[in-house]
Write a protein that holds these residues in place. Structure first.
Motif, PDB file in Angstrom:
ATOM      1  N   MET A 269       0.828  -1.317   0.041  1.00  0.00           N
ATOM      2  CA  MET A 269      -0.107   0.108   0.066  1.00  0.00           C
ATOM      3  C   MET A 269       0.653   1.195  -0.228  1.00  0.00           C
ATOM      4  SD  MET A 269      -2.960  -0.917  -0.505  1.00  0.00           S
ATOM      5  CE  MET A 269      -3.534   0.977  -0.500  1.00  0.00           C
ATOM      6  N   THR A 270       1.751   1.287   0.650  1.00  0.00           N
ATOM      7  CA  THR A 270       2.729   2.527   0.823  1.00  0.00           C
ATOM      8  C   THR A 270       3.575   2.533  -0.619  1.00  0.00           C
ATOM      9  OG1 THR A 270       4.438   1.108   1.919  1.00  0.00           O
ATOM     10  CG2 THR A 270       3.186   2.429   3.242  1.00  0.00           C
ATOM     11  N   SER A 271       3.686   1.464  -1.196  1.00  0.00           N
ATOM     12  CA  SER A 271       4.375   1.706  -2.613  1.00  0.00           C
ATOM     13  C   SER A 271       3.273   2.081  -3.549  1.00  0.00           C
ATOM     14  CB  SER A 271       4.795   0.234  -3.053  1.00  0.00           C
ATOM     15  OG  SER A 271       5.869  -0.284  -2.192  1.00  0.00           O
ATOM     16  N   ALA A 272       2.160   1.761  -3.473  1.00  0.00           N
ATOM     17  CA  ALA A 272       1.150   2.211  -4.330  1.00  0.00           C
ATOM     18  C   ALA A 272       1.030   3.758  -4.103  1.00  0.00           C
ATOM     19  CB  ALA A 272      -0.188   1.374  -4.145  1.00  0.00           C
ATOM     20  N   ILE A 273       0.716   4.120  -2.892  1.00  0.00           N
ATOM     21  CA  ILE A 273       0.753   5.476  -2.683  1.00  0.00           C
ATOM     22  C   ILE A 273       1.924   6.687  -3.043  1.00  0.00           C
ATOM     23  CG2 ILE A 273       0.682   7.294  -0.715  1.00  0.00           C
ATOM     24  CD1 ILE A 273      -0.742   5.165   1.004  1.00  0.00           C
ATOM     25  N   ARG A 274       3.043   6.028  -3.200  1.00  0.00           N
ATOM     26  CA  ARG A 274       4.161   6.505  -3.621  1.00  0.00           C
ATOM     27  C   ARG A 274       4.023   6.721  -4.999  1.00  0.00           C
ATOM     28  NH1 ARG A 274       7.147   3.056  -0.264  1.00  0.00           N
ATOM     29  NH2 ARG A 274       7.624   3.940   1.608  1.00  0.00           N
ATOM     30  N   TRP A 275       3.626   5.682  -5.861  1.00  0.00           N
ATOM     31  CA  TRP A 275       3.269   5.834  -7.058  1.00  0.00           C
ATOM     32  C   TRP A 275       2.388   6.786  -7.543  1.00  0.00           C
ATOM     33  CZ3 TRP A 275      -1.003   4.074 -10.191  1.00  0.00           C
ATOM     34  CH2 TRP A 275      -0.742   3.762 -11.777  1.00  0.00           C
ATOM     35  N   LEU A 276       1.172   6.960  -6.589  1.00  0.00           N
ATOM     36  CA  LEU A 276       0.320   8.038  -7.120  1.00  0.00           C
ATOM     37  C   LEU A 276       0.824   9.464  -6.620  1.00  0.00           C
ATOM     38  CD1 LEU A 276      -3.072   6.343  -5.646  1.00  0.00           C
ATOM     39  CD2 LEU A 276      -2.429   6.887  -8.189  1.00  0.00           C
ATOM     40  N   THR A 277       1.550   9.559  -5.395  1.00  0.00           N
ATOM     41  CA  THR A 277       1.742  11.101  -5.070  1.00  0.00           C
ATOM     42  C   THR A 277       3.043  11.678  -5.726  1.00  0.00           C
ATOM     43  OG1 THR A 277       3.185  10.037  -3.389  1.00  0.00           O
ATOM     44  CG2 THR A 277       0.986  10.478  -2.832  1.00  0.00           C
ATOM     45  N   THR A 278       3.575  10.522  -6.897  1.00  0.00           N
ATOM     46  CA  THR A 278       4.679  11.168  -7.469  1.00  0.00           C
ATOM     47  C   THR A 278       4.144  11.227  -9.093  1.00  0.00           C
ATOM     48  OG1 THR A 278       5.522   8.950  -7.919  1.00  0.00           O
ATOM     49  CG2 THR A 278       6.638  10.311  -6.385  1.00  0.00           C
ATOM     50  N   ALA A 279       3.135  11.190  -9.316  1.00  0.00           N
ATOM     51  CA  ALA A 279       2.296  11.364 -10.693  1.00  0.00           C
ATOM     52  C   ALA A 279       2.637  12.580 -11.437  1.00  0.00           C
ATOM     53  CB  ALA A 279       0.752  11.023 -10.660  1.00  0.00           C
ATOM     54  N   GLU A 280       2.473  13.615 -10.891  1.00  0.00           N
ATOM     55  CA  GLU A 280       2.721  14.849 -11.453  1.00  0.00           C
ATOM     56  C   GLU A 280       3.420  16.139 -10.792  1.00  0.00           C
ATOM     57  OE1 GLU A 280      -1.746  16.133 -13.136  1.00  0.00           O
ATOM     58  OE2 GLU A 280      -1.793  15.648 -11.142  1.00  0.00           O
ATOM     59  N   PRO A 281       4.332  16.676 -11.270  1.00  0.00           N
ATOM     60  CA  PRO A 281       5.149  17.599 -10.688  1.00  0.00           C
ATOM     61  C   PRO A 281       4.256  18.841 -10.040  1.00  0.00           C
ATOM     62  CG  PRO A 281       5.261  17.941 -13.070  1.00  0.00           C
ATOM     63  CD  PRO A 281       4.470  16.584 -12.690  1.00  0.00           C
ATOM     64  N   MET A 282       4.752  19.384  -8.922  1.00  0.00           N
ATOM     65  CA  MET A 282       3.758  20.555  -8.357  1.00  0.00           C
ATOM     66  C   MET A 282       3.883  21.663  -9.266  1.00  0.00           C
ATOM     67  SD  MET A 282       4.437  22.410  -4.648  1.00  0.00           S
ATOM     68  CE  MET A 282       5.818  23.102  -5.219  1.00  0.00           C
ATOM     69  N   GLN A 283       2.874  22.302  -9.471  1.00  0.00           N
ATOM     70  CA  GLN A 283       2.490  23.496 -10.344  1.00  0.00           C
ATOM     71  C   GLN A 283       1.770  24.387  -9.461  1.00  0.00           C
ATOM     72  OE1 GLN A 283       0.353  21.942 -13.993  1.00  0.00           O
ATOM     73  NE2 GLN A 283       2.270  20.796 -14.647  1.00  0.00           N
ATOM     74  N   ARG A 284       1.921  25.770  -9.932  1.00  0.00           N
ATOM     75  CA  ARG A 284       1.107  26.907  -9.394  1.00  0.00           C
ATOM     76  C   ARG A 284      -0.288  26.719  -9.645  1.00  0.00           C
ATOM     77  NH1 ARG A 284       2.309  32.209  -7.740  1.00  0.00           N
ATOM     78  NH2 ARG A 284       4.359  32.176  -8.619  1.00  0.00           N
ATOM     79  N   PRO A 285      -1.121  26.390  -8.472  1.00  0.00           N
ATOM     80  CA  PRO A 285      -2.668  26.149  -8.960  1.00  0.00           C
ATOM     81  C   PRO A 285      -3.122  27.436  -9.424  1.00  0.00           C
ATOM     82  CG  PRO A 285      -2.024  26.675  -6.739  1.00  0.00           C
ATOM     83  CD  PRO A 285      -0.799  26.571  -7.254  1.00  0.00           C
ATOM     84  N   GLU A 286      -4.126  27.157 -10.201  1.00  0.00           N
ATOM     85  CA  GLU A 286      -4.890  28.441 -10.805  1.00  0.00           C
ATOM     86  C   GLU A 286      -5.576  29.242  -9.765  1.00  0.00           C
ATOM     87  OE1 GLU A 286      -8.018  26.977 -13.381  1.00  0.00           O
ATOM     88  OE2 GLU A 286      -6.670  26.028 -14.652  1.00  0.00           O
ATOM     89  N   ARG A 287      -5.431  30.656  -9.836  1.00  0.00           N
ATOM     90  CA  ARG A 287      -6.097  31.595  -8.799  1.00  0.00           C
ATOM     91  C   ARG A 287      -7.443  31.368  -8.660  1.00  0.00           C
ATOM     92  NH1 ARG A 287      -4.102  36.114  -6.605  1.00  0.00           N
ATOM     93  NH2 ARG A 287      -2.412  36.269  -8.262  1.00  0.00           N
ATOM     94  N   ARG A 288      -8.038  31.223  -7.415  1.00  0.00           N
ATOM     95  CA  ARG A 288      -9.275  30.895  -7.285  1.00  0.00           C
ATOM     96  C   ARG A 288     -10.051  32.408  -6.959  1.00  0.00           C
ATOM     97  NH1 ARG A 288     -10.371  25.810  -3.156  1.00  0.00           N
ATOM     98  NH2 ARG A 288     -12.551  26.546  -4.033  1.00  0.00           N
ATOM     99  N   PRO A 289     -11.231  32.148  -7.358  1.00  0.00           N
ATOM    100  CA  PRO A 289     -12.192  33.632  -7.197  1.00  0.00           C
ATOM    101  C   PRO A 289     -12.390  34.031  -5.714  1.00  0.00           C
ATOM    102  CG  PRO A 289     -13.673  31.898  -7.847  1.00  0.00           C
ATOM    103  CD  PRO A 289     -12.191  31.431  -7.814  1.00  0.00           C
ATOM    104  N   PRO A 290     -12.252  35.087  -5.381  1.00  0.00           N
ATOM    105  CA  PRO A 290     -12.343  35.481  -3.731  1.00  0.00           C
ATOM    106  C   PRO A 290     -13.954  35.082  -3.362  1.00  0.00           C
ATOM    107  CG  PRO A 290     -12.558  37.497  -5.226  1.00  0.00           C
ATOM    108  CD  PRO A 290     -11.910  36.344  -6.169  1.00  0.00           C
TER     109      PRO A 290
END
Length: 303
Positions: A269-290
């Motif tokens: 299970m921890t191996s599977a979670i690592r596989w998932l959490t490394t799926a995408e590089p961190m990117q600046r999220p879109e700005r959310r409306p106030p």
């Protein structure tokens, strides 16, 4: 649908479960803000807290912490875990991530918010004893149970092995947060951590509230698709608990299965979670409306 797209979707879903609907924004704020940190990059505390074994360590910590009647009374009286389990998880996960990886300014801000919450948490336990969430002795127990759990889970399921001196450093580094929260007599080596756990044992006992928490953790509602995986994580966490802690919580004590099946499932299970959490590089999220969500950033640090 390509496997990459499925993996990315599952990764975002996992982040939403653990860190809440604003998880991407919180992650970018924590890791993407420039400034000095409490801990250097790749230090033992960042290695331990950044590993998927924390999923198992977190469950173990909740179970172990519940054995202190005063700590459990505070949770039972003030926590919303029964009705908002994922929100509670998101607040705790964000606090740990902020103090471990965030800027020193953000880490102190997170600590200040939790201390303010603790000052308002007080009452009387079912046995008649008063409790106060900012009691240094009680904070020490919460810290010891938590760090012992994170360390134990990493030792058994962590991707990157650490030696005994690294684990001593981990215990010492984690003491900084505990002291900032108002704890006292915090261990700074693994030997002191073991000693602290032994010293608290006479104060620990089974209570109806503690057994209720153990039952809730094992049966918490999760989507059908992830239910087998969640149960495997919980059982792996139980398998790492000291044997003396199981019966008071109504948990099974099966040493042979702990060493074989449940350890293998925890590793998978921890191996599977690592596989998932490394799926995408961190990117600046879109700005959310106030709007109402604008205040979610400060609420996310509350524990």
């Amino acid at each position: 649908m390509p496997i990459t797209s499925v993996r990315n979707r599952m990764s975002r879903a996992l982040l939403g479960m653990v860190a809440g609907p604003d998880g991407a924004q919180a992650r970018y704020r924590i890791h993407g803000t420039a400034g000095p940190r409490w801990y250097s990059a790749d230090s033992p505390i960042q290695i331990v807290h950044g590993d998927a074994s924390m999923y198992i360590g977190g469950v173990r910590a909740l179970l172990l912490q519940s054995l202190h009647p005063l700590a459990m009374a505070a949770v039972d009286d003030f926590s919303d875990y029964r009705t908002n389990v994922w929100g509670r998880l998101a607040r705790t996960a964000t606090f740990i991530a902020t103090t471990t990886f965030g800027t020193a300014e953000h880490a102190q801000e997170a600590v200040d918010i939790v201390r303010a919450v603790h000052r308002r948490v007080n009452g009387t336990a079912p046995d008649g004893r008063p409790y106060q969430a900012d009691d240094p002795h009680l904070l020490a127990w919460v810290h010891i149970a938590e760090i012992d759990s994170f360390l134990t889970a990493h030792e058994r399921f962590g991707r990157r092995s650490l030696d005994e001196s690294d684990y001593d450093t981990y215990v010492s580094q984690s003491a900084r947060v505990a002291l900032a929260l108002g704890s006292s007599e915090v261990p700074t080596t693994r030997a002191e951590l073991r000693h602290g756990l032994r010293e608290f044992r006479p104060e620990l006992q089974s209570t109806p509230a503690a057994r209720d928490v153990a039952t809730f953790i094992r049966t918490v509602p999760v989507p059908v698709a992830v239910r087998p995986g969640y149960r495997a994580l919980v059982r792996a966490a139980v398998a790492t608990l000291p044997r003396w802690a199981r019966e008071p919580l109504g948990l099974p004590d099966r040493p042979l299965l702990d060493r074989t099946l449940h350890r293998l499932n925890g590793t998978a299970m921890t191996s599977a979670i690592r596989w998932l959490t490394t799926a995408e590089p961190m990117q600046r999220p879109e700005r959310r409306p106030p709007g109402p969500a604008a205040g979610s950033r400060s609420r996310a640090h509350q524990a």
